[in-house]
Scaffold this motif. Sequence first.
Motif, PDB file in Angstrom:
ATOM      1  N   PRO A  41       0.965  -0.971  -0.325  1.00 35.54           N
ATOM      2  CA  PRO A  41       0.120  -0.122   0.394  1.00 35.54           C
ATOM      3  C   PRO A  41       0.703   1.381  -0.148  1.00 35.54           C
ATOM      4  O   PRO A  41       1.890   1.202   0.430  1.00 35.54           O
ATOM      5  CB  PRO A  41      -1.084  -0.171   1.307  1.00 35.54           C
ATOM      6  CG  PRO A  41      -0.951  -1.492   1.544  1.00 35.54           C
ATOM      7  CD  PRO A  41       0.363  -2.168   1.040  1.00 35.54           C
ATOM      8  N   ALA A  42       0.369   2.451  -1.104  1.00 31.91           N
ATOM      9  CA  ALA A  42       1.030   3.479  -0.246  1.00 31.91           C
ATOM     10  C   ALA A  42       1.337   4.071   0.652  1.00 31.91           C
ATOM     11  O   ALA A  42       0.722   4.663   1.658  1.00 31.91           O
ATOM     12  CB  ALA A  42      -0.120   4.755  -1.369  1.00 31.91           C
ATOM     13  N   ALA A 176      16.770  -8.181   6.103  1.00 33.76           N
ATOM     14  CA  ALA A 176      15.140  -8.370   5.991  1.00 33.76           C
ATOM     15  C   ALA A 176      14.150  -8.187   7.030  1.00 33.76           C
ATOM     16  O   ALA A 176      13.291  -8.184   7.109  1.00 33.76           O
ATOM     17  CB  ALA A 176      15.498  -9.223   5.114  1.00 33.76           C
ATOM     18  N   ASN A 177      14.502  -8.518   8.653  1.00 38.37           N
ATOM     19  CA  ASN A 177      13.781  -8.258   9.404  1.00 38.37           C
ATOM     20  C   ASN A 177      13.523  -7.359   9.981  1.00 38.37           C
ATOM     21  O   ASN A 177      12.368  -7.004  10.406  1.00 38.37           O
ATOM     22  CB  ASN A 177      14.259  -9.382  10.521  1.00 38.37           C
ATOM     23  CG  ASN A 177      13.533  -9.106  11.888  1.00 38.37           C
ATOM     24  OD1 ASN A 177      14.126  -8.567  12.495  1.00 38.37           O
ATOM     25  ND2 ASN A 177      12.991 -10.561  12.127  1.00 38.37           N
ATOM     26  N   LYS A 178      14.196  -6.124   9.797  1.00 37.52           N
ATOM     27  CA  LYS A 178      13.837  -4.923   9.907  1.00 37.52           C
ATOM     28  C   LYS A 178      13.609  -3.840   9.378  1.00 37.52           C
ATOM     29  O   LYS A 178      13.431  -2.634   9.057  1.00 37.52           O
ATOM     30  CB  LYS A 178      15.072  -3.958  10.744  1.00 37.52           C
ATOM     31  CG  LYS A 178      16.638  -4.874  11.913  1.00 37.52           C
ATOM     32  CD  LYS A 178      17.486  -4.110  11.877  1.00 37.52           C
ATOM     33  CE  LYS A 178      18.425  -4.682  12.956  1.00 37.52           C
ATOM     34  NZ  LYS A 178      18.028  -4.082  14.032  1.00 37.52           N
ATOM     35  N   CYS A 179      13.420  -4.424   7.610  1.00 35.05           N
ATOM     36  CA  CYS A 179      13.171  -3.870   6.655  1.00 35.05           C
ATOM     37  C   CYS A 179      11.314  -4.252   6.658  1.00 35.05           C
ATOM     38  O   CYS A 179      10.434  -5.379   6.345  1.00 35.05           O
ATOM     39  CB  CYS A 179      13.913  -3.786   5.235  1.00 35.05           C
ATOM     40  SG  CYS A 179      16.028  -3.186   5.921  1.00 35.05           S
ATOM     41  N   ASP A 180      10.680  -3.160   5.944  1.00 35.09           N
ATOM     42  CA  ASP A 180       9.453  -3.434   5.170  1.00 35.09           C
ATOM     43  C   ASP A 180       9.409  -4.588   3.960  1.00 35.09           C
ATOM     44  O   ASP A 180       8.243  -4.673   3.777  1.00 35.09           O
ATOM     45  CB  ASP A 180       8.313  -1.442   4.428  1.00 35.09           C
ATOM     46  CG  ASP A 180       9.223  -0.950   5.601  1.00 35.09           C
ATOM     47  OD1 ASP A 180       8.684  -1.092   6.858  1.00 35.09           O
ATOM     48  OD2 ASP A 180       9.220   0.419   5.761  1.00 35.09           O
ATOM     49  N   GLY A 181       9.896  -4.336   3.105  1.00 36.94           N
ATOM     50  CA  GLY A 181       9.753  -5.275   2.108  1.00 36.94           C
ATOM     51  C   GLY A 181      11.141  -6.176   1.501  1.00 36.94           C
ATOM     52  O   GLY A 181      12.050  -5.678   1.705  1.00 36.94           O
ATOM     53  N   THR A 182      11.580  -7.254   1.245  1.00 34.88           N
ATOM     54  CA  THR A 182      13.385  -7.650  -0.060  1.00 34.88           C
ATOM     55  C   THR A 182      12.095  -7.787  -0.904  1.00 34.88           C
ATOM     56  O   THR A 182      11.403  -9.047  -0.891  1.00 34.88           O
ATOM     57  CB  THR A 182      12.890  -9.193   1.459  1.00 34.88           C
ATOM     58  OG1 THR A 182      13.710  -8.397   2.722  1.00 34.88           O
ATOM     59  CG2 THR A 182      14.462 -10.167   1.072  1.00 34.88           C
ATOM     60  N   ASP A 204      12.449 -16.489   5.660  1.00 34.47           N
ATOM     61  CA  ASP A 204      11.174 -16.611   5.627  1.00 34.47           C
ATOM     62  C   ASP A 204      11.542 -16.881   7.234  1.00 34.47           C
ATOM     63  O   ASP A 204      10.341 -16.872   8.354  1.00 34.47           O
ATOM     64  CB  ASP A 204      10.633 -17.631   5.306  1.00 34.47           C
ATOM     65  CG  ASP A 204       9.650 -18.199   4.050  1.00 34.47           C
ATOM     66  OD1 ASP A 204       9.293 -17.045   3.538  1.00 34.47           O
ATOM     67  OD2 ASP A 204       9.378 -19.449   3.519  1.00 34.47           O
ATOM     68  N   SER A 205      12.515 -17.743   7.722  1.00 36.51           N
ATOM     69  CA  SER A 205      13.111 -17.842   8.948  1.00 36.51           C
ATOM     70  C   SER A 205      12.690 -16.354  10.097  1.00 36.51           C
ATOM     71  O   SER A 205      13.181 -16.132  10.949  1.00 36.51           O
ATOM     72  CB  SER A 205      14.453 -18.975   8.983  1.00 36.51           C
ATOM     73  OG  SER A 205      15.075 -17.718   8.733  1.00 36.51           O
ATOM     74  N   SER A 206      13.631 -15.411   9.136  1.00 32.54           N
ATOM     75  CA  SER A 206      13.704 -14.214   9.176  1.00 32.54           C
ATOM     76  C   SER A 206      12.356 -13.088   9.907  1.00 32.54           C
ATOM     77  O   SER A 206      12.675 -12.084   9.749  1.00 32.54           O
ATOM     78  CB  SER A 206      15.330 -13.775   8.861  1.00 32.54           C
ATOM     79  OG  SER A 206      15.155 -12.833   7.420  1.00 32.54           O
ATOM     80  N   GLN A 207      11.342 -13.709   8.793  1.00 31.70           N
ATOM     81  CA  GLN A 207      10.114 -13.432   9.522  1.00 31.70           C
ATOM     82  C   GLN A 207      10.187 -11.617   8.345  1.00 31.70           C
ATOM     83  O   GLN A 207       9.682 -10.441   8.283  1.00 31.70           O
ATOM     84  CB  GLN A 207       9.913 -12.631  10.332  1.00 31.70           C
ATOM     85  CG  GLN A 207       9.249 -13.631  11.683  1.00 31.70           C
ATOM     86  CD  GLN A 207       9.345 -13.419  12.962  1.00 31.70           C
ATOM     87  OE1 GLN A 207       9.328 -12.945  13.236  1.00 31.70           O
ATOM     88  NE2 GLN A 207       8.212 -13.396  13.445  1.00 31.70           N
ATOM     89  N   ALA A 208      11.252 -12.090   6.748  1.00 27.07           N
ATOM     90  CA  ALA A 208      11.220 -10.961   5.804  1.00 27.07           C
ATOM     91  C   ALA A 208       9.904 -10.681   4.913  1.00 27.07           C
ATOM     92  O   ALA A 208       8.923 -12.016   5.121  1.00 27.07           O
ATOM     93  CB  ALA A 208      11.857 -10.982   4.711  1.00 27.07           C
ATOM     94  N   HIS A 209       8.830 -10.122   4.552  1.00 30.69           N
ATOM     95  CA  HIS A 209       8.318  -9.085   4.347  1.00 30.69           C
ATOM     96  C   HIS A 209       8.858  -9.582   2.153  1.00 30.69           C
ATOM     97  O   HIS A 209       9.238  -8.552   2.083  1.00 30.69           O
ATOM     98  CB  HIS A 209       8.084  -8.102   3.690  1.00 30.69           C
ATOM     99  CG  HIS A 209       6.378  -7.960   3.391  1.00 30.69           C
ATOM    100  ND1 HIS A 209       5.533  -6.742   3.254  1.00 30.69           N
ATOM    101  CD2 HIS A 209       5.619  -8.751   2.777  1.00 30.69           C
ATOM    102  CE1 HIS A 209       4.889  -6.697   2.453  1.00 30.69           C
ATOM    103  NE2 HIS A 209       4.762  -7.757   2.597  1.00 30.69           N
ATOM    104  N   ILE A 210       8.731 -11.058   1.874  1.00 27.07           N
ATOM    105  CA  ILE A 210       8.830 -10.808   0.574  1.00 27.07           C
ATOM    106  C   ILE A 210       8.432 -10.409  -0.541  1.00 27.07           C
ATOM    107  O   ILE A 210       7.221 -11.230  -0.248  1.00 27.07           O
ATOM    108  CB  ILE A 210       9.920 -12.727  -0.242  1.00 27.07           C
ATOM    109  CG1 ILE A 210      10.646 -12.875   1.371  1.00 27.07           C
ATOM    110  CG2 ILE A 210      10.490 -12.487  -0.979  1.00 27.07           C
ATOM    111  CD1 ILE A 210      10.211 -14.572   0.831  1.00 27.07           C
ATOM    112  N   LEU A 211       8.847  -8.911  -1.412  1.00 23.88           N
ATOM    113  CA  LEU A 211       7.965  -8.843  -2.297  1.00 23.88           C
ATOM    114  C   LEU A 211       7.867  -9.629  -4.130  1.00 23.88           C
ATOM    115  O   LEU A 211       6.895  -9.666  -4.269  1.00 23.88           O
ATOM    116  CB  LEU A 211       8.570  -7.053  -2.683  1.00 23.88           C
ATOM    117  CG  LEU A 211       8.043  -6.421  -1.141  1.00 23.88           C
ATOM    118  CD1 LEU A 211       8.373  -4.972  -1.884  1.00 23.88           C
ATOM    119  CD2 LEU A 211       7.408  -6.609  -0.843  1.00 23.88           C
TER     120      LEU A 211
END
Length: 236
Positions: A41-42, A176-182, A204-211
């Motif tokens: 989302p914007a 990746a865990n600290k950022c909004d998107g990977t 996935d194990s670092s709870q990354a938000h994979i874009l």
Amino acid sequence: MAKKPKFIVEQSRQVVVERSPKSIISEQFRTARTNINFSVPAGDLKTLVFTSSVQAEGKSTVSANLAHLFAQEGKKVLFIDADMRKPTLHLTMHTENTNGLSNVLTKQSTWSETIHPSEGTPNLDFITSGPVPPNPAELLASKQFDDMVEDLTREYDLIIFDAPPLLSVTDSQILANKCDGTVLVILAGTTQKDSVKRAKELLDSSQAHILGVVLNKFKMEKDHYYYYQYYGATEK
């Protein structure tokens, strides 16, 4: 203006969206930018990390081109070389690497002292990696890093990190865990399927938000070249 050191000129890389903005490759980078914009989302995407499974898959080139494109669409962008083990951003941006991210995270400099404006792209600033430290992962996991990002997100619309390969070191998982998107960069025809699967597991194990995934150096069929040229793309 001082003459640039010879090694910087020899090893410098070119950003294709600046060199050939009407090329098919530049158009593909714009497609990637659009897909990233539509994936969140914007206003929710303030920090974005690019990584790969192994080295030499083109993540630094991909992230540099997208940093320029996000700036060209009007966002105020900061591009940071977070690969403090094998940095390349100073080569891409044709500058030296004597004062950068590692200096900020060890409190030898402030972030404002390390920021460079990009030549030719008004909304784009960058921070090089700085001298190679003995403990990059610990520095990225530190409160000093969190405080720096918190300050910078108030100054910039988007912060892009160029991170090391996932299967080599833990730095990218931390980021990746600290950022909004990977975004995961894969080299077409070269990257092994098992490497991609393992990289996905680590994110996935670092709870990354994979874009999503960027398939780098993928060769399109001739029909695709025809359609791009029909709509005005004149460079390859």
